[in-house]
Design an enzyme around this catalytic site. Structure first.
Site, PDB file in Angstrom:
ATOM      1  N   HIS A   1      11.356   8.481 -13.578  1.00 37.71           N
ATOM      2  CA  HIS A   1      10.550   7.608 -13.713  1.00 37.71           C
ATOM      3  C   HIS A   1       9.526   7.793 -14.499  1.00 37.71           C
ATOM      4  O   HIS A   1       8.548   7.091 -15.065  1.00 37.71           O
ATOM      5  CB  HIS A   1      10.154   7.129 -12.349  1.00 37.71           C
ATOM      6  CG  HIS A   1       9.721   5.366 -12.570  1.00 37.71           C
ATOM      7  ND1 HIS A   1       9.276   4.785 -13.744  1.00 37.71           N
ATOM      8  CD2 HIS A   1       9.706   4.212 -11.622  1.00 37.71           C
ATOM      9  CE1 HIS A   1       9.027   3.402 -13.462  1.00 37.71           C
ATOM     10  NE2 HIS A   1       9.017   3.216 -12.182  1.00 37.71           N
TER      11      HIS A   1
ATOM     12  N   TYR B   1       3.538  -6.383  -4.262  1.00 36.94           N
ATOM     13  CA  TYR B   1       3.546  -5.590  -5.777  1.00 36.94           C
ATOM     14  C   TYR B   1       4.584  -6.321  -6.650  1.00 36.94           C
ATOM     15  O   TYR B   1       5.616  -6.365  -6.355  1.00 36.94           O
ATOM     16  CB  TYR B   1       3.607  -4.125  -5.587  1.00 36.94           C
ATOM     17  CG  TYR B   1       3.736  -3.382  -6.681  1.00 36.94           C
ATOM     18  CD1 TYR B   1       2.570  -2.476  -6.975  1.00 36.94           C
ATOM     19  CD2 TYR B   1       4.430  -3.231  -7.776  1.00 36.94           C
ATOM     20  CE1 TYR B   1       2.515  -1.647  -8.099  1.00 36.94           C
ATOM     21  CE2 TYR B   1       4.443  -2.588  -8.888  1.00 36.94           C
ATOM     22  CZ  TYR B   1       3.466  -1.737  -9.300  1.00 36.94           C
ATOM     23  OH  TYR B   1       3.277  -0.933 -10.029  1.00 36.94           O
TER      24      TYR B   1
ATOM     25  N   THR C   1       2.221  -0.147 -17.404  1.00 38.11           N
ATOM     26  CA  THR C   1       2.343  -1.494 -16.327  1.00 38.11           C
ATOM     27  C   THR C   1       1.011  -1.776 -15.715  1.00 38.11           C
ATOM     28  O   THR C   1       0.008  -1.000 -15.743  1.00 38.11           O
ATOM     29  CB  THR C   1       3.418  -1.092 -15.172  1.00 38.11           C
ATOM     30  OG1 THR C   1       2.729   0.052 -14.521  1.00 38.11           O
ATOM     31  CG2 THR C   1       4.816  -0.872 -15.744  1.00 38.11           C
TER      32      THR C   1
END
EC number: 2.3.1.21
Length: 794
Positions: A471, A587, A600
């Site tokens: 990630h 979230y 993001t």
């Protein structure tokens, strides 16, 4: 070994009368073709670099400007206002050059300077235009005149045929919100989650922060925003991802699934051959910058920076922090099968291996019956355990000799391919087959994926595929962009023979894939086993439920004049409350790629409006109209928050950066500490479909994506990913932990289904038709409404 195969092309024999040298014509031809391809590649990259570097102008426009300025030398019109004469008089060696030559050189230099100034002016104008985000706050299908004018100007200044990185210099910087707005929005977001006493305490902490520390920290953050292209992204990558010392398997890595219903071929080697070849095609276009940039409304460009590290990238472990290593132009792949590591060269004669050639190479690996070397079977478990033991083991056991050579091959490979030996995929005849498929992609056996690679491609014996992605280097839409291209290329361009093999001839003269050699000591094997046991404990604790919701989809939700994402988020809030009997901090990930180097931002979905709606749904005395009104308010609030997050007015990244600044300067902030310590018990994300032009779902309804998912973020919470496919399907990926007695992924999936149907019922009359209120007029939309336009420009 491939090197040994090449060496046989060059032989020499020492004889009494001299040296007899023999050269293989085939090898010399391959060397020539490789060199020719390399030079072509450099030339194309250089050309495309120039095209992107001068965009939105073009190199030919320079020639036009030069011709215009040169023509002024022979007229009485002085376009340079005397600047050409000044340049001519200051040229070096002017005494050795004729006056006419100096005039020509002066005109060319002036024209070049004028051309560069025009490029700067065009880019700055485009950056100003792209800094306007009012269009995103307008109602769908109702574009104002000012937005229409703005859109026309953006199109005019955007030029023609942009390359992938053409807009990078024109993207605006992510703005730093005011501390007052951020703190106020934060207090608003936690109000429905706290009782009066706790909220008053938080208000007191916030006021103390504003009065004493906020302005000081904000000044440093504004300074950072001036000196960097994005004030968030570098710290986000370092502190959220690379400094984490816990395992990245499940906790950070995420997965992407194959097509839901379709398997183009059931031959494992053939499917892997086509998919890998399609990835090589994608990488070639990526390295040359030839992909079209992603643009909202078909006009507003998104940042492409994250795509640069898709291939040839590995996360390297460290004691305090990891680093992301990105290399250029690596020509090999590492394949894992039944505990063995193979190095496979992807090029021959200066070209990519054809799909049929890749199929043959993968089949050779599948047919190989050799046994793993001692410790080799679970070697990749080092990447699944804690980072510090892996960093120590890497330094102690892999810093020299054959282990270093083999590890370098793995870490420098284009990507990692795992040929699994157990079939996976969605099978409606098998109970919870999607769950097993997801867990296989997320963690596998804990030792059959190299979790540090930018991505691991996973191939199953029934022809199914999937991806596990690290990630830190990028977010889910980046790998999804590549995967959409690969699936479309595989199914609709490359194809298969009637027997399921890859199309094309087979070159049986290719060298066999080479086994990597390892010399793993008993102590090293003990570290590997320790990492494996920890990883297995984490993997066994993942409770997963994949759920296909096909009662209705985007088609109905659009007809009810509601955002599909807001609809689902409200259903998740209702499901969460019914499942846990409490509300929690939620979230939802939103992108900020309309800004340079954007990644993001967080949308806090549990709002006061959402809480009011959920309570009304659980209140038997509330009427349908009251519930519907509260739902619309909650959905509109959520949409507005999502838009604010996309346009740089979110709160969580700002608070995160303020906290990092406070740590740098040794400032203790109880407010920021409290904010950053709050757990996200419900973490959600939508998997986007970005390249709808690659596949016509209406024409090929079975070729739909399964989406992807991730592990639970909190020990006592849920992770939910969803993808809205076509008009009538939504796929949910739900994860939690078996070790928490309060959570159950299957139960939560049932709660989501019930919540979706209950909300849909708010729009329905007694006969099942959905109703949309427009003033005093009621319009039935379940069967008769025309689809609402989702995009401003089609």
């Amino acid at each position: 070994m491939a090197e040994a195969h090449q060496a046989v092309g060059f032989e020499f024999t020492v004889r009494p009368d001299g040296v007899d040298i023999k050269l293989s014509q085939e090898v010399i031809k391959n060397i020539y073709l490789c060199g020719l391809t390399a030079w072509k590649k450099r030339a194309i990259k250089f050309k495309n670099g120039i095209l992107a570097g001068v965009y939105p102008a073009s190199p030919s426009s320079w020639l036009i400007v030069v011709i215009i300025i040169m023509s002024s030398l022979y007229t009485h019109i002085n376009l340079s206002l005397g600047m050409i004469d000044t340049i001519k008089d200051t040229l070096p060696f002017k005494d050795y050059i004729t006056a006419q030559t100096r005039a020509v050189l002066g005109a060319i230099l002036f024209a070049t300077g004028l051309w560069l100034f025009q490029i700067f002016l065009l880019r700055y104008t485009l950056k100003l235009l792209l800094s306007y985000h009012g269009w995103i706050f307008e109602s769908h299908g109702r574009m104002s005149t000012s937005t229409k004018v703005w859109l026309s100007l953006v199109k005019m200044f955007s030029g023609r045929r942009p390359l992938l990185y053409s807009f990078q210099a024109s993207l605006p910087r992510l703005p730093v919100p005011s501390v007052e707005d951020t703190v106020q929005k934060y207090l608003e977001s936690v109000r429905p989650l706290l009782d009066s006493d706790k909220y008053n305490q938080m208000e007191t902490l916030a006021k103390e922060f504003m009065d004493t520390q906020a302005s000081h920290l904000q000044r440093y953050l504004i300074l950072k925003s001036w000196l960097s292209t994005n004030y968030v992204s570098d710290w986000w990558e370092e502190y959220i991802y690379l400094r984490g010392r816990s395992p990245i398997m499940v906790n950070s890595n995420f997965y992407v699934m194959d097509l839901l219903y379709i398997i183009p071929t059931h031959r494992q080697a053939a499917r892997a051959g086509n998919v890998v070849h399609a990835m090589l095609q994608y990488r070639r276009k990526l390295e040359r910058g030839e992909h079209a940039p992603l643009r909202a409304l078909g006009t507003v460009p998104m940042c492409s920076t994250q795509m640069e590290r898709m291939f040839n990238t590995t996360r390297l472990p460290g004691i305090e922090t990891d680093i992301v290593q990105h290399l250029n132009d690596r020509k090999h792949l590492v394949v894992y099968h039944k505990g063995r590591f193979f190095q496979l060269w992807l090029y021959t004669g200066g070209r990519h291996l054809l799909p049929s050639e890749l199929e043959m190479q993968f089949q050779r690996i599948l047919n190989d019956t050799s046994k793993p070397q001692p410790g080799e079977l679970k070697l990749a478990a080092l990447t699944a355990g804690n980072r510090i033991p892996w960093a120590q083991a890497r330094h102690q056991y892999f810093s020299s000799g054959v282990n270093k050579q083999s590890l370098d091959v793995v870490e420098s490979s284009s990507f990692f391919l795992a040929l699994d030996d157990e079939p996976q995929g969605y099978d409606p005849s098998k109970n919870r087959s999607l769950d097993s498929y997801a867990k296989s992609l997320l963690h596998g056996k804990c030792y059959d994926r190299w979790f540090d690679k930018s991505f691991t491609l996973i191939s199953y014996p029934n022809g199914k595929m999937g991806i596990n992605t690290e990630h830190s280097w990028a977010d889910a839409p980046i790998i999804s962009h590549m995967w959409e291209y690969v699936l479309a290329t595989d199914c609709f361009h490359l194809g298969y023979t009637e027997e399921g093999h890859c199309k094309g001839d087979v070159n049986k003269g290719l060298p066999f894939p080479a086994r990597l050699k390892w010399d793993l000591s008993t102590e090293c094997q003990a570290v590997i086993e320790s990492s494996y046991l920890l990883a297995k404990q984490i993997a066994d604790d993942v409770d997963f439920n994949g759920y296909l919701f096909n009662d209705f989809g985007k088609g109905l939700i659009k007809k009810c004049r509601t955002s599909p994402d807001a609809f689902i988020q409200m259903a998740l809030q209702l499901a969460q409350f019914r499942d846990q009997k409490v509300f929690c901090l939620t979230y939802e990930s939103s992108m900020t790629r309309m800004f340079r180097d954007g990644r993001t931002e967080t949308v806090r979905s549990c709002t006061s409006e959402a809480v009011a709606f959920v309570r009304a749904m659980e209140d038997a005395s509330a009427t349908k109209s009251e519930r519907l009104g509260l739902f619309k308010k909650a959905a509109e609030k959520h949409q507005n928050m999502y838009r604010l997050a996309m346009t740089g007015a979110g709160i969580d990244r700002h608070l995160f950066c303020l906290y990092i600044v406070s740590k740098y300067y040794g400032i203790n902030s109880p407010f920021l500490k409290q904010v950053l310590s709050e757990p996200w018990k419900l973490s959600t994300s939508q998997t986007p479909q970005q390249q709808l032009n690659l596949l016509d779902i209406n024409k090929f309804p079975k070729y739909v994506s399964s989406g992807g998912g991730f592990g639970p973020v909190a020990d006592d919470g849920y992770g939910v990913s969803y993808i809205i496919v076509g008009e009538n399907l939504i796929t949910f990926h739900i994860s939690c932990k078996f070790s928490c007695p309060k959570t159950d992924s299957f139960r939560f999936g049932q709660q989501i289904q019930k919540a979706m149907l209950d909300i849909k019922a708010l729009f329905s009359t007694e006969n099942g038709t959905a109703v949309v209120q427009n003033g005093k007029k009621h319009i039935t939309c379940w069967r008769t409404l025309v689809d609402e336009v989702l995009h401003f420009v089609t």
